[in-house]
Each structure stands twice: as C-alpha cells, then as structure tokens.
Design a protein around this motif. Sequence first.
Motif, PDB file in Angstrom:
ATOM      1  N   LYS A  75       0.841  -1.210   0.000  1.00  0.00           N
ATOM      2  CA  LYS A  75       0.000   0.000   0.000  1.00  0.00           C
ATOM      3  C   LYS A  75       0.872   1.255   0.000  1.00  0.00           C
ATOM      4  N   GLU A  76       1.969   1.224   0.762  1.00  0.00           N
ATOM      5  CA  GLU A  76       2.876   2.382   0.781  1.00  0.00           C
ATOM      6  C   GLU A  76       3.532   2.573  -0.591  1.00  0.00           C
ATOM      7  N   GLU A 120       1.043   4.107  -2.961  1.00  0.00           N
ATOM      8  CA  GLU A 120       0.821   5.554  -2.759  1.00  0.00           C
ATOM      9  C   GLU A 120       1.901   6.354  -3.475  1.00  0.00           C
ATOM     10  N   LYS A 157       1.390   6.167  -7.275  1.00  0.00           N
ATOM     11  CA  LYS A 157       0.276   7.002  -7.752  1.00  0.00           C
ATOM     12  C   LYS A 157       0.690   8.474  -7.807  1.00  0.00           C
ATOM     13  N   GLN A 158       1.450   8.880  -6.791  1.00  0.00           N
ATOM     14  CA  GLN A 158       1.911  10.286  -6.765  1.00  0.00           C
ATOM     15  C   GLN A 158       2.823  10.577  -7.949  1.00  0.00           C
TER      16      GLN A 158
END
Length: 387
Positions: free
Chosen positions: A265-266, A269, A272-273
């Motif tokens: 999940k990290e 993130e 996606k950024q």
Amino acid sequence: MSTTIDNTEIYNPRKILDHPSFRIIHESEQTSQLSKEANIAAFYNPKHEIHLVEKPKLKPGPGQVLVHVRATGICGSDVHFWKHGRIGDSMIVTDECGSGHESAGEVVEVGEGVTQWKAGDRVAIEAGVPCSKPSCEFCRVGRYNACPDVVFFSTPPFHGTLTRWHLHPAAWLHRLPDSVSFEEGALCEPLAVALAGIERAGLRLGDPTLICGAGPIGLVSLLSARAAGAEPIIITDLFQSRLDFAKKLVPGVHTVLIPRNETPKESAERIKQIAGVPLKVALECTGVESSVHTAIYSVQFGAKVFIIGVGKNELNFPFMHLSANEIDVSLQYRYANQYPKAIRLVAGGLINLKPLVTHRFSLEDAVAAFLVAADPTQGAIKVQICD
Ligand SMILES: NC(=O)c1ccc[n+]([C@@H]2O[C@H](COP(=O)([O-])OP(=O)(O)OC[C@H]3O[C@@H](n4cnc5c(N)ncnc54)[C@H](O)[C@@H]3O)[C@@H](O)[C@H]2O)c1
Ligand SMILES: OC[C@H](O)C(O)[C@@H](O)CO
C-alpha cells in the motif's frame, strides 16, 4: 566429431541421451580444441550441474529444417531448471536436459517437402511447437500455447535450442529480414511474451501504465508499452541499477525503487503520486506476491492488472479491494502468434532490443555464460551465446 542420425522422432528426448555419440564434455577438456562441427550443447541435470555435452548431429526428415543456431539468450527459467531443478509442480528436471529456448540461426539443410526455406535463410526459432492437429481445440482456435502436446524447448523433458545444430519443423521458423540481427531474432522470444501481455491487457494509446519489475521481461514489456503508446509509464524494481538501465532504454519512463521493508500500500501511494494520473493498466513482471499487491493497489477503478510473472503456486489476493474497484486480474502462459509481430516491430524500428544484450559468450564458453547469468552482482540483463 558427432555422427549423424536419421531422426524421425526428434522430440523423443531419450533418443538423444541414449545415442552412442552422446557424451558429457568434461571440464578438463580444452574447449578451444572442440571441433567447429561438433554438435555442442549446454545441458543441466537433477544434480544441479550444468555442462557442455556433445550430441549427435541430426539429419532433417520430411518437413524439417536443420538450423545452425547463431544466437541464444539465457532465460531466467534456464537458470531456474539448473539451480532448482523445477518450476512449479509440473516442470521437473529428472534427467539430463538441454537448455535454451531463445534462439535464432541460419538454415543449413532442409528435409523432403520443405519448399519455403533454403540454406542461408535467417530465422527466429519459435520456442514451442504445438501438435497442430485439427483435433486439438487450442491449436485450431490459435491459442496453441495451451496445446497439451506442445514441445517447449528446454522445458523438461524436451532438450533446448542452446546447441550448434538444431532440427526444427519448417512451419515453426520465422524469417528474419537482413536488418534484424540473430541477437535480436533470439530476443523475439521474450518480446513475444510481452506482446502477448500487451495484447491481452488491451493496452491503448495514452493509457497510464505501471510495469512491475525491470528484469528482461519487464524491460521488453516497457519497450512494448512505449511502442503501443502508453503514457506515462512507471516501472518499479528492487535495484536502482535495473531502474537506471530502464531509464536509459526508454528516456522519460518514471522509475520507483521499492524498498524491501515497504508495504504494497505504501509503494502504491508513491507510485500514484509519481504517475500523477490514474493508472489504467499494470503489467506485473516479477511474480512476487508483494509486487502483485502493489500493482493491484496502484491502479484505478476498472483497471487491468495483467500478471506475466510467475512464482509460487498459491498467492493471496486483496479480494475486497479487487471487488470494490472492479479490477480485472488476468494471467498469461507463454504466447501464441506473436513472433511475426515481434519481428515486424523490430525490423520497423519501433522496438530496439539491441541494448538488452549486455554479455556475449561463445558456445564453447556456455557454462561461463550461465555463471554470469545466475550471478546478480554481474549486472547482466541478457546473456547470449553466439556461434
Ligand atoms: N507468463 C509467462 O509466460 C512468462 C514467460 C517468461 C517469463 N515469465 C516470468 O516473468 C518474470 C520475469 O522474468 P525475468 O526474466 O525478467 O526475471 P528477473 O528475475 O530477471 O527479473 C525480475 C525483476 O523483478 C524485480 N523484483 C523482484 N521483486 C520485486 C518487487 N517486490 N517489486 C519490484 N520489483 C521486484 C527483480 O529485482 C528483478 O529485476 C519471472 O517470474 C518469469 O518466470 C513468465
Ligand atoms: O518464455 C517462455 C518461458 O520462459 C517458459 O514458459 C518457461 O518459463 C518454462 O517453460
């Protein structure tokens, strides 16, 4: 020098092993003194040994072509069969088995009835030969990678194409234009894997795309995604050196280094950024569970996660996340009908495979080539054996 046998059952692996001229070439022999006519090959066995052998030189029967193999790439699966003796539960090394399935070469002699090839023609050798019988549903519908009787070279029990003289059915060779080198022709095999992935993932012009893993399969997927018009493209790996290679190969690609202690999940993130726009496609090219999860958490609602990598038999999937986001997960087993497209894309200049070959060895030095391919500190992307 090898004696020639008239071989009508070329895919009977025991026939080669039982032939009186089959022998293991011992390390103490001066490889430089081996005859240039000898049918040298690299074989692995259940004792995790890799060695040169001398095989009989085969004579083409009806419909067959004798090819002088000029370039063969070492695939991760070749190293795997040697080091671990198996891939999954069905592909198990039980005997001496010839390595290599990423090959291209030159036609030397043709058997009866072969009219489309002549000596000197340059060809890519399709790595899997299906039965092609009308009674085979998968051959009939063109998904011949699923043919239950496929002979996939270098997957036990079938010997590989990492040999000097290889016998092949005429229908399963693909013509290489003069502008495509033997090295590139050999790389059309992993490229075929990537093209099948791009096609089945339905990647379209402008699709923001994630590629997980910058090994040879991730890199040919990167080249293919770029040629297919993916934008932006983000590629991940555990090693900065592989990401640097990817950046040189396709300028403009965004790279994300994945630390081993980061959760999927990290990682997602951060991905996606960096992407800046929602990701529509992910091509998973590691086969590692955490990376599959990263791909799933990185993409948007309705996206496709296409898994090319293979790994352990059972994986956990974030079921509710997949369901709530209607993410399509699909998988791939090899390819069908991709070689002609691969060769066209290379010949037309849309895909440049040349930088992928980082190490070259002679056939006599094939064992040294395997040592480099298996040692991550050597920094190899694709090791090829050229004759
Ligand atoms: N489906 C098929 O038909 C098919 C065909 C050929 C290869 N494969 C599979 O494709 C995969 C890739 O093949 P390859 O030759 O490039 O292998 P490779 O091992 O050379 O490359 C894999 C890359 O993934 C990176 N990686 C590993 N874990 C990661 C993680 N958690 N996050 C990001 N990167 C990670 C590694 O550092 C490495 O660079 C393998 O699993 C191989 O067996 C599948
Ligand atoms: O490109 C094809 C793959 O390397 C093969 O499926 C191999 O992994 C096992 O046969």
